[in-house]
Design a protein around this motif. Structure first.
Motif, mmCIF file in Angstrom:
data_model
loop_
_atom_site.group_PDB
_atom_site.id
_atom_site.type_symbol
_atom_site.label_atom_id
_atom_site.label_comp_id
_atom_site.label_asym_id
_atom_site.label_seq_id
_atom_site.Cartn_x
_atom_site.Cartn_y
_atom_site.Cartn_z
ATOM 1 N N VAL A 122 66.001 -63.644 31.412
ATOM 2 C CA VAL A 122 66.860 -63.518 30.239
ATOM 3 C C VAL A 122 66.916 -62.041 29.858
ATOM 4 C CG1 VAL A 122 66.279 -65.822 29.371
ATOM 5 C CG2 VAL A 122 64.997 -63.856 28.540
ATOM 6 N N THR A 123 67.951 -61.673 29.124
ATOM 7 C CA THR A 123 68.019 -60.296 28.645
ATOM 8 C C THR A 123 67.378 -60.213 27.268
ATOM 9 O OG1 THR A 123 70.229 -60.681 27.718
ATOM 10 C CG2 THR A 123 70.104 -59.677 29.921
ATOM 11 N N SER A 124 66.849 -59.039 26.967
ATOM 12 C CA SER A 124 66.346 -58.799 25.617
ATOM 13 C C SER A 124 67.558 -58.673 24.699
ATOM 14 C CB SER A 124 65.489 -57.533 25.568
ATOM 15 O OG SER A 124 66.289 -56.399 25.790
ATOM 16 N N ARG A 125 67.354 -58.914 23.429
ATOM 17 C CA ARG A 125 68.483 -58.863 22.493
ATOM 18 C C ARG A 125 68.940 -57.442 22.221
ATOM 19 N NH1 ARG A 125 66.702 -63.371 18.130
ATOM 20 N NH2 ARG A 125 64.760 -62.247 18.291
ATOM 21 N N GLU A 126 68.011 -56.495 22.185
ATOM 22 C CA GLU A 126 68.392 -55.131 21.824
ATOM 23 C C GLU A 126 68.763 -54.266 23.021
ATOM 24 O OE1 GLU A 126 65.793 -53.188 19.098
ATOM 25 O OE2 GLU A 126 65.590 -54.993 17.861
ATOM 26 N N THR A 127 67.884 -54.163 24.006
ATOM 27 C CA THR A 127 68.132 -53.239 25.123
ATOM 28 C C THR A 127 68.873 -53.900 26.281
ATOM 29 O OG1 THR A 127 65.993 -53.696 26.157
ATOM 30 C CG2 THR A 127 66.071 -51.903 24.536
ATOM 31 N N ARG A 128 68.977 -55.226 26.259
ATOM 32 C CA ARG A 128 69.678 -56.004 27.291
ATOM 33 C C ARG A 128 69.038 -55.894 28.674
ATOM 34 N NH1 ARG A 128 72.010 -59.556 24.578
ATOM 35 N NH2 ARG A 128 73.529 -59.992 26.173
ATOM 36 N N ARG A 129 67.752 -55.523 28.723
ATOM 37 C CA ARG A 129 67.082 -55.471 30.017
ATOM 38 C C ARG A 129 66.567 -56.862 30.373
ATOM 39 N NH1 ARG A 129 61.454 -54.727 29.696
ATOM 40 N NH2 ARG A 129 60.730 -54.663 27.546
ATOM 41 N N TRP A 130 66.352 -57.088 31.676
ATOM 42 C CA TRP A 130 65.910 -58.388 32.156
ATOM 43 C C TRP A 130 64.419 -58.562 31.912
ATOM 44 C CZ3 TRP A 130 69.397 -61.893 32.905
ATOM 45 C CH2 TRP A 130 70.670 -61.550 33.351
ATOM 46 N N LEU A 131 64.057 -59.759 31.432
ATOM 47 C CA LEU A 131 62.663 -60.114 31.195
ATOM 48 C C LEU A 131 62.526 -61.630 31.231
ATOM 49 C CD1 LEU A 131 63.015 -60.932 27.949
ATOM 50 C CD2 LEU A 131 62.679 -58.506 27.674
ATOM 51 N N ILE A 132 61.349 -62.121 30.901
ATOM 52 C CA ILE A 132 61.132 -63.565 30.839
ATOM 53 C C ILE A 132 61.004 -63.973 29.373
ATOM 54 C CG2 ILE A 132 60.134 -63.732 33.157
ATOM 55 C CD1 ILE A 132 57.352 -63.775 31.918
ATOM 56 N N PRO A 133 61.267 -65.244 29.051
ATOM 57 C CA PRO A 133 61.162 -65.687 27.658
ATOM 58 C C PRO A 133 59.727 -65.519 27.152
ATOM 59 C CG PRO A 133 62.250 -67.351 29.012
ATOM 60 C CD PRO A 133 61.710 -66.312 29.938
ATOM 61 N N LYS A 134 59.583 -64.842 26.018
ATOM 62 C CA LYS A 134 58.249 -64.610 25.469
ATOM 63 C C LYS A 134 58.312 -64.524 23.969
ATOM 64 C CE LYS A 134 58.473 -59.643 26.304
ATOM 65 N NZ LYS A 134 59.214 -59.392 25.114
ATOM 66 N N GLY A 135 57.150 -64.637 23.339
ATOM 67 C CA GLY A 135 57.082 -64.538 21.889
ATOM 68 C C GLY A 135 55.647 -64.546 21.416
ATOM 69 N N TRP A 136 55.502 -64.587 20.112
ATOM 70 C CA TRP A 136 54.178 -64.583 19.508
ATOM 71 C C TRP A 136 53.547 -65.963 19.594
ATOM 72 C CZ3 TRP A 136 52.883 -59.818 19.046
ATOM 73 C CH2 TRP A 136 53.821 -58.855 18.700
ATOM 74 N N PRO A 137 52.213 -66.030 19.670
ATOM 75 C CA PRO A 137 51.546 -67.340 19.603
ATOM 76 C C PRO A 137 51.951 -68.048 18.305
ATOM 77 C CG PRO A 137 49.980 -65.627 20.199
ATOM 78 C CD PRO A 137 51.262 -64.930 19.801
ATOM 79 N N MET A 138 51.916 -69.368 18.323
ATOM 80 C CA MET A 138 52.333 -70.152 17.165
ATOM 81 C C MET A 138 51.138 -70.904 16.611
ATOM 82 S SD MET A 138 55.852 -71.616 18.785
ATOM 83 C CE MET A 138 56.990 -70.492 19.569
ATOM 84 N N LYS A 139 50.951 -70.773 15.327
ATOM 85 C CA LYS A 139 49.825 -71.437 14.671
ATOM 86 C C LYS A 139 49.893 -72.943 14.919
ATOM 87 C CE LYS A 139 47.339 -71.464 10.332
ATOM 88 N NZ LYS A 139 47.314 -70.999 8.952
ATOM 89 N N GLY A 140 48.773 -73.506 15.367
ATOM 90 C CA GLY A 140 48.706 -74.938 15.615
ATOM 91 C C GLY A 140 49.197 -75.365 16.986
ATOM 92 N N LYS A 141 49.677 -74.421 17.809
ATOM 93 C CA LYS A 141 50.146 -74.753 19.165
ATOM 94 C C LYS A 141 49.277 -74.051 20.191
ATOM 95 C CE LYS A 141 54.964 -75.841 18.623
ATOM 96 N NZ LYS A 141 55.941 -76.336 19.522
ATOM 97 N N LYS A 142 49.010 -74.748 21.268
ATOM 98 C CA LYS A 142 48.306 -74.121 22.381
ATOM 99 C C LYS A 142 49.227 -73.053 22.977
ATOM 100 C CE LYS A 142 45.379 -78.043 23.460
ATOM 101 N NZ LYS A 142 44.127 -77.475 23.047
ATOM 102 N N PRO A 143 48.660 -71.998 23.573
ATOM 103 C CA PRO A 143 49.505 -70.912 24.100
ATOM 104 C C PRO A 143 50.578 -71.384 25.074
ATOM 105 C CG PRO A 143 47.209 -70.241 24.078
ATOM 106 C CD PRO A 143 47.243 -71.694 23.704
ATOM 107 N N TYR A 144 50.247 -72.310 25.984
ATOM 108 C CA TYR A 144 51.250 -72.762 26.946
ATOM 109 C C TYR A 144 52.371 -73.535 26.270
ATOM 110 C CZ TYR A 144 48.947 -77.387 27.025
ATOM 111 O OH TYR A 144 48.424 -78.596 26.694
ATOM 112 N N LYS A 145 52.064 -74.244 25.176
ATOM 113 C CA LYS A 145 53.095 -74.972 24.437
ATOM 114 C C LYS A 145 54.023 -74.005 23.698
ATOM 115 C CE LYS A 145 52.552 -79.383 25.165
ATOM 116 N NZ LYS A 145 53.656 -80.133 25.792
ATOM 117 N N ALA A 146 53.453 -72.917 23.177
ATOM 118 C CA ALA A 146 54.280 -71.886 22.529
ATOM 119 C C ALA A 146 55.196 -71.228 23.557
ATOM 120 C CB ALA A 146 53.388 -70.848 21.844
#
Length: 180
Positions: A68-92
């Motif tokens: 996927v592209t990043s929203r600002e620089t439009r470079r290619w990357l993989i979907p990622k984000g911050w850990p989510m409270k109450g969710k295991k890392p793989y579920k986030a």
């Protein structure tokens, strides 16, 4: 630790100029220029942590990776984000794949590995460590949360590795066929 965003406090060390000069203190260059500054963690426990999914499919006997592209620089990357409270890392990571790339499937509970990158902020950069979880895609959604904000594209493994900027992420992508 900032629980809302899975971030750990980090230490500000100065501008890119002082970083490239090998200084770990604010140098005179930082006082005279408005270049972005970097935040370096003092210890591994102080780094910013994120989770990511590495979406893949097997098509005609070959593995393909969805970037996927990043929203600002439009470079290619993989979907990622911050850990989510109450969710295991793989579920986030699985949720990030659905929100950013519109894909669902079977996610592995153990990370493939991790990579580090500099997260761009308005006036500085933060060093982030990203744990990557393989996600075998079984469904692409017609619409998803960030559909109009990002592009998505399937790439063969080697081409996907060439598209991303982070060398450690490229190596994780290249290691995928031996791990699935």
């Amino acid at each position: 630790m900032d629980q809302a965003h899975g971030r750990r406090k980090s230490r500000h060390i100065g501008s890119i100029d002082s970083l490239l000069a090998g200084s770990n203190q604010l140098g005179s260059t930082a006082a005279h220029h408005k270049s972005p500054s970097y935040r370096m963690p003092r210890t591994p426990k102080e780094e910013f942590s994120q989770v990511a999914a590495l979406p893949f499919r097997i098509k005609d006997g070959r593995i393909e990776v969805l970037l996927v592209t990043s929203r600002e620089t439009r470079r290619w990357l993989i979907p990622k984000g911050w850990p989510m409270k109450g969710k295991k890392p793989y579920k986030a990571a699985e949720q990030e794949a659905a929100e950013e790339a519109g894909v669902k499937g079977e996610i592995k509970q153990e990370p493939l590995g991790f990579y580090d990158y500099w997260k761009r902020r308005s006036k500085h950069f933060d060093l982030c460590r990203v744990e990557v979880y393989p996600l075998e895609v079984s469904k692409q959604l017609e619409s998803w949360r960030e559909k109009g904000q990002r592009q998505t594209q399937w790439f063969e493994v080697e081409e996907a590795a060439h598209q991303v900027l982070e060398p450690a992420l490229a190596e994780l992508i290249r290691s995928l066929p031996a791990r699935v």
